[in-house]
Design a protein around this motif. Sequence first.
Motif, PDB file in Angstrom:
ATOM      1  N   ASN A 302       0.602  14.715  -0.226  1.00 23.83           N
ATOM      2  CA  ASN A 302       1.534  13.760   0.360  1.00 23.83           C
ATOM      3  C   ASN A 302       1.174  13.446   1.810  1.00 23.83           C
ATOM      4  O   ASN A 302       1.219  14.318   2.678  1.00 23.83           O
ATOM      5  N   SER A 303       0.816  12.205   2.047  1.00 25.51           N
ATOM      6  CA  SER A 303       0.562  11.728   3.413  1.00 25.51           C
ATOM      7  C   SER A 303       1.588  10.673   3.822  1.00 25.51           C
ATOM      8  O   SER A 303       1.394   9.960   4.815  1.00 25.51           O
ATOM      9  N   GLY A 304       2.667  10.561   3.052  1.00 27.79           N
ATOM     10  CA  GLY A 304       3.702   9.586   3.364  1.00 27.79           C
ATOM     11  C   GLY A 304       3.595   8.325   2.527  1.00 27.79           C
ATOM     12  O   GLY A 304       2.825   8.255   1.568  1.00 27.79           O
ATOM     13  N   VAL A 305       4.379   7.324   2.894  1.00 30.74           N
ATOM     14  CA  VAL A 305       4.435   6.059   2.146  1.00 30.74           C
ATOM     15  C   VAL A 305       4.060   4.900   3.062  1.00 30.74           C
ATOM     16  O   VAL A 305       4.640   4.735   4.142  1.00 30.74           O
ATOM     17  N   GLU A 306       3.095   4.122   2.629  1.00 35.82           N
ATOM     18  CA  GLU A 306       2.702   2.913   3.342  1.00 35.82           C
ATOM     19  C   GLU A 306       3.592   1.771   2.846  1.00 35.82           C
ATOM     20  O   GLU A 306       3.327   1.163   1.815  1.00 35.82           O
ATOM     21  N   VAL A 307       4.671   1.494   3.581  1.00 38.25           N
ATOM     22  CA  VAL A 307       5.622   0.483   3.143  1.00 38.25           C
ATOM     23  C   VAL A 307       4.991  -0.907   3.194  1.00 38.25           C
ATOM     24  O   VAL A 307       5.177  -1.729   2.293  1.00 38.25           O
TER      25      VAL A 307
END
Length: 528
Positions: A302-307
């Motif tokens: 998990n490296s986050g979400v690219e919105v």
Amino acid sequence: MNGLILYNGNIHTLDEKRPKAEAIAIEGNKIVAIDQQIKNLEQKYLKKINLKQKTVLPGFIDSHTHFISFAKSLNLLDLDEGTSLDETLKKLRAFAKRKNKEEWIFAKRWNINLWKKLVLPDKKILDKISASNPIVVFSKDGHSLWVNSKVLEIAKIDESTADPSGGRIERYSNSHEPSGILKERACDFVYKIIKEPEEQILSQLLKEAFKRARQKGIVGIHDCEDEKALELFESFQKKQELSLRVFMMIPQKNLDEAIRIGYKTGLGNEYLRIGGVKIFADGALGSRTALMFKPYNSEPKNSGVEVNSQKDLLESVKKASQNHLSVAIHAIGDKANHQALNAIEKGNHNKNLRHRIEHAQVLDPRDIRRFAQLDIIASMQPIHCPSDRVMAEKYWGKRSQQAYVFKTLLDSGTRLAFGSDLPLYGFDPLKGIYAAVTRKGENGGNSWNSKEKISVAQAVYAYTKGAAYASYEENLKGSLEIGKLADMAVLSKDIFKIAPDEILKTEVLATLWDGKIVYNDDFLEISD
């Protein structure tokens, strides 16, 4: 009343040419004289207020709010500070018992990061509270929802529903079945089916929200909401019931419509003005959706979400700037901030626009100087700093030393504007100033990354002149000068002189807005 004189005060004007004053004269909603200039006007101004040496500052401006959401939230169950699943469920059960069958149940500020024992919440847990009532629990960071099966059914979210671009539907392991946790743009499935409060109820809630802001010395806000919020503020302005100055953002989804209508940043008046286009680069720390260059500690996948992708960010900045609209890009993670900076650097076609990055929470050291080089405002929320410390150290490790770098940004020449992120956090500017100056929570303890502390003067500036600059209104407000708006906060202590820990014991004694006393007129006794 022809005018008003405030005298015998300890007035911090934030005017570099005249930083201190003892008296101010007001006519209408503007400051018309200061100190010695008042002598010629004393016969004209019949009403006077003895400040009794209390401290006066320009009124505070909160540069990042979701104000209508705050108003609506006043009717919701508050789960803030819940430290376990059991405690959270106990509050929800008690609240649910007061609801009718099939009535929606809403709760706010659920924070799984405070739970001492990690239990992954899901729809089945909420189903045990009620299977017939739709239950929606908003996370504290505003980037996740926890819902029961009834909500998923109404929103038509099932095994076949694909994750939307920039969002994530959490699912049970080895299955496509939704678990009841929705992140980022996946939350939109639910937002679309939630009914708005009745107009009369919403109006009452908004009036109460205005009242609470005035009690904190707040005279203006920058609001990051949508066309419905703008319509509500416009209706209040027409009825002369708008009692805060509003700089209104435009959501990215409405950019084309805003261009068609002819909106430009700065359009409006001293009460309600069009701001920039709010664009999301990523999610948030609490939901672990802030976009990072490297994975979260203990979450290697998990490296986050690219919105919004780098390409989409660039296209939105280009379109906005070509149509005289500035941008305000939400960026929490280091990669999100990097991509936001890239988009503004390459996409800005109007050098007169004042672009900003909202939050600028954790930065790659190589990107820090780019804020000043590109003349980008860092719109930050100092109250996040102590509140998020445990999460930041847990999920970001050593990278958290590059979080909330107020001093480093200032030293590099970056302009700061401070706010709260209301309703995710409280909007007391004095608590925000305390957090920026001490980098400690309200309960004390050690300062976090103390080299990033800033002075009281720098923090106050970010809540006043810095915020006014961010809305293109530094010649109208943000300091107490002749010709500027008469918006002021009266404090019980001089926060420039007291020990930092005393700031939390300082009270707002009164607030003046638009030349009128709008909070605690009993304290500011008017005499002829």
